[in-house]
Design an enzyme around this catalytic site. Structure first.
Site, short mmCIF file in Angstrom:
data_model
loop_
_atom_site.label_atom_id
_atom_site.label_comp_id
_atom_site.label_asym_id
_atom_site.label_seq_id
_atom_site.Cartn_x
_atom_site.Cartn_y
_atom_site.Cartn_z
N LYS A 1 25.65 -88.00 28.23
CA LYS A 1 25.81 -87.81 26.78
C LYS A 1 25.19 -86.50 26.32
CE LYS A 1 23.61 -91.61 26.00
NZ LYS A 1 23.38 -91.99 27.41
N THR A 2 23.97 -86.23 26.75
CA THR A 2 23.27 -85.01 26.32
C THR A 2 23.98 -83.77 26.84
OG1 THR A 2 21.16 -86.19 26.29
CG2 THR A 2 21.08 -83.78 26.34
N ASP B 1 19.06 -85.91 20.03
CA ASP B 1 19.13 -86.40 21.40
C ASP B 1 18.23 -87.60 21.60
OD1 ASP B 1 19.98 -86.33 24.08
OD2 ASP B 1 18.15 -85.28 24.66
N ASP B 2 18.80 -88.62 22.26
CA ASP B 2 18.03 -89.81 22.62
C ASP B 2 17.34 -90.39 21.38
OD1 ASP B 2 17.29 -91.67 24.41
OD2 ASP B 2 15.88 -90.43 25.54
N LYS C 1 24.56 -88.75 36.26
CA LYS C 1 23.24 -88.21 36.58
C LYS C 1 22.72 -88.76 37.91
CE LYS C 1 19.04 -87.10 33.99
NZ LYS C 1 18.31 -87.34 32.71
#
Length: 678
Positions: free
Chosen positions: A474-475, A528-529, A623
């Site tokens: 996502k990031t 983010d997050d 990841k």
């Protein structure tokens, strides 16, 4: 010739008329020319052979009592009727401190009534009585009907208007002035800000002129009739380096007023009780004294408070002008100002295009653009130097600031409000890999949002939430969207920069990023997050409601006019949790970024060409897959040092693209996968 005598009484002295005998009046008529200078209206009052003149009249004609003067009949047909008389008013009554207010319209009516039919001459001083006080006026200028140029003398009629001024030390204040000319608040007839060293702020200067100075150009009586006082305070705010202090100083130079007082905000502060307040009062003392003494005729006083936010939290000044970052046309002007000298002296290379530089310097402030030019110049000068021998003579003809110098300067000078490209690149170290159709669909959709924000006039704000399992990319996807967008402002808000900070500090930091984004025409913010920003833990569950409410408010706040913002959030929380915190509703769109299916993993492995993929049954985040590949690349059980020996082996290097390497890496990959899964 007739002999000069004093007027019979003070009452006669205040009429501006000359007095003679009946026979002399019949001989010379009602208007007489005395010594070919001043023309007076004659009245019968004294013996034959004399003319009675007041002290002011004798001063005008430059004669004394007992002197003889020549008289001549004056033809009124040779005069023009006066349309406007500009006079300077003074007070004659002794022992008065001044401060009287004179209604210009009322006094003009009185002056017309008293002096109608008289001839006025430029430079003539006339005494008169008004409401029990003796005044005098000096004739400054005369304008006749149908005349373009000022007259030397003319006839005052019932239609003549008066323009009143006051002597500098009279203490009189003129109110309700009528029929005046435009005031001379500006030193020049035109205003060229580029000549003053200011560029890129044309629109801002138009607003400043319209709101703060346009009313000062008009005659005071017009502003009085409108019932709107002049603007007395102007606040310039905006990012550092945009030229706020420079603008204030240059405005002071353009105006016909006192020398501006420039004070840095903290300079007025004092540790002694009441001293700070006194320092502030002292700054305004001269202006208040001048206004009290002269009213609308007082000089314009300018006080410049630099860094005023250092001494007060909230400023309620009546006019507030934002001095924002310059647009592309403004950047061209600023670059032109700072490179003009080198261009005139042939130091600027022909391959330098200011238009190209302006397009590549989005979000640069004026100070940063100046720094860019200085940096490019330093590269050009450094080329002419040899550190081993600094005594060598400089070849001036070979000094050229080239396009290459500016490109090097662009790598060196970065805007404070620019895109955080380096930070974003760290979020996608492996670039954007082909992760299958599902990821490609998400990427394409978010790119569509970028174009919508960029082109649509109806979408100033668009928010998108990327949710999915941890490690699903996502990031990296959000970072790639930001980098590829070309937006001038891109910032990522991450919990890693807020470790150990209090809630209020975190809220302030998040809000500051949004406030900075509003200063740019096109911006992207990546939250983010989000669960880490909210300090969320599943035990409880627990989270910071203060930070949550801050984010919810900012996600709904529409940017200022002309500014557009795309907010991309990432989260690994389940939809139920996000919905319970109303985060799902806060975002316009939410997209799922899934784990890789086996077919997706094969595409990734084929793209990075590490080995031929075999059948892989497990789904996993991108990841994790990349981590397994890196683990396998280290040689599995052989360890890092053994693997390095392989890479140093010539035989191994010769078979890098063949079965040996592929088999080893494939075996190691499955060993790592099996080891982690067990």
């Amino acid at each position: 010739m007739v002999r000069v005598v004093a007027t019979p009484s003070q009452e006669f002295a205040l009429t501006n008329c000359a007095y003679c005998s009946r026979s002399d009046l019949d001989s010379y008529g009602s208007i007489v020319d005395v010594n070919n200078t001043i023309k007076f209206t004659l009245h019968e009052a004294i013996a034959q052979g004399c003319i009675a003149l007041s002290a002011y009249q004798r001063r005008n004609v430059k004669v004394s009592v007992g002197d003889h003067v020549s008289l001549a009949r004056f033809d009124l047909l040779s005069l023009s009727n006066l349309v406007l008389v500009n006079i300077e008013l003074d007070i004659l009554t002794k022992n008065r401190s001044g401060g009287d207010q004179i209604d210009a319209m009322t006094l003009s009516t009185e002056l017309r009534k008293r002096f109608v039919g008289q001839v006025l001459t430029v430079g003539q001083k006339v005494p008169f009585e008004y409401v029990g006080i003796n005044y005098s006026f000096n004739v400054v200028n005369l304008l006749g009907k149908g005349q373009l140029d000022n007259l030397t003398r003319g006839l005052l009629t019932q239609d003549t208007d008066f323009q009143l001024e006051t002597a500098g030390n009279s203490g009189l204040k003129i109110i309700n002035q009528r029929g005046g000319q435009l005031t001379n608040v500006f030193k020049g007839k035109d205003i060229n800000f580029q000549k003053l060293g200011i560029g890129g702020l044309d629109d801002e200067f138009k607003d400043i002129f319209r709101r703060a100075f346009a009313s000062r150009v008009f005659p005071p009586h017009i502003i009085s009739k409108l019932g709107i006082p002049h603007v007395k305070g102007l606040l310039l705010f905006g990012p550092p380096g945009t030229g706020k202090t420079l603008i204030a100083r240059q405005i002071g130079k353009m105006l016909n007023g006192r020398e501006p007082k420039v004070v840095n905000g903290p300079e007025v502060l004092s540790k002694f009780v009441g001293e700070t307040e006194k320092n502030v009062r002292d700054l305004f003392a001269d202006a208040e004294k001048d206004q009290k003494a002269q009213g609308d005729q007082s000089d314009l006083h300018i006080i410049i408070f630099d860094e005023i936010d250092a001494i007060c939290k909230v400023c309620r000044m009546e006019v507030q002008i934002e001095i924002g970052l310059p647009h592309e046309k403004g950047r061209i002007q600023i670059l032109s100002i700072h490179s003009n000298k080198m261009k005139e002296n042939s130091f600027l290379s022909a391959d330098v295009s200011l238009e190209e530089l302006a397009s590549r310097t989005k979000n640069f402030s004026g100070a940063e653009l100046e720094g860019l030019v200085k940096s490019a110049t330093s590269f050009a000068l450094n080329r002419q130097l040899k550190p081993a021998d600094l005594s060598k003579q400089i070849d001036e003809e070979n000094i050229k600031v080239t396009k290459s110098d500016f490109l090097s300067a662009l790598d060196e000078v970065k805007p404070a409000f620019g895109a955080a490209i380096n930070t974003l690149e760290m979020c996608r170290l492996n670039g954007m890999l082909n992760c299958g159709t599902r990821h490609a669909h998400v990427l394409k959709t978010v790119k569509t949002f970028v174009e919508q924000v960029k082109k649509s006039k109806r979408t100033p704000l668009l928010t998108c939430l990327l949710e999915g399992p941890s490690g699903s990319g996502k990031t990296a996807l959000a970072a790639s969207i930001g980098i590829d967008s070309g937006f001038p402002f891109i910032k990522i808000v991450s919990a890693e920069n807020m470790i150990g900070l209090q809630e209020s500090t975190k809220c302030a930091m998040i809000t500051k990023v949004f406030e900075d984004a509003y200063k740019s025409p096109l911006s992207i913010i990546i939250l983010d997050d989000i669960e880490r920003l909210l300090e969320f833990v599943s035990i409880g569950p627990r989270f910071s409601n203060v930070i949550l409410q801050t984010i919810l408010v900012l996600l709904k706040r529409i940017p200022p006019k002309g500014r557009k913002l795309l907010v991309i959030g990432t989260s690994s929380l389940e939809d139920e949790i996000l919905e319970s915190m109303t985060l799902l509703d806060a975002f316009n769109v939410h997209l799922n970024v899934p784990n890789l299916k086996p077919s997706d993993m094969k595409q990734v492995l084929e793209e990075i060409e590490v080995f031929d993929p075999a059948d892989i049954d497990d789904a996993m985040p991108i990841k994790r897959l990349l981590m397994l590949i890196e683990m396998a690349a280290q040689g599995g059980d052989k360890g890092v040092s053994d693997h390095q020996e392989y890479e140093g082996n010539q035989e191994y290097e010769g078979h890098q693209e063949h079965e040996g390497k592929e088999k080893i890496k494939l075996d190691y990959f499955y060993e790592c996968l099996h080891g982690i899964n067990t």
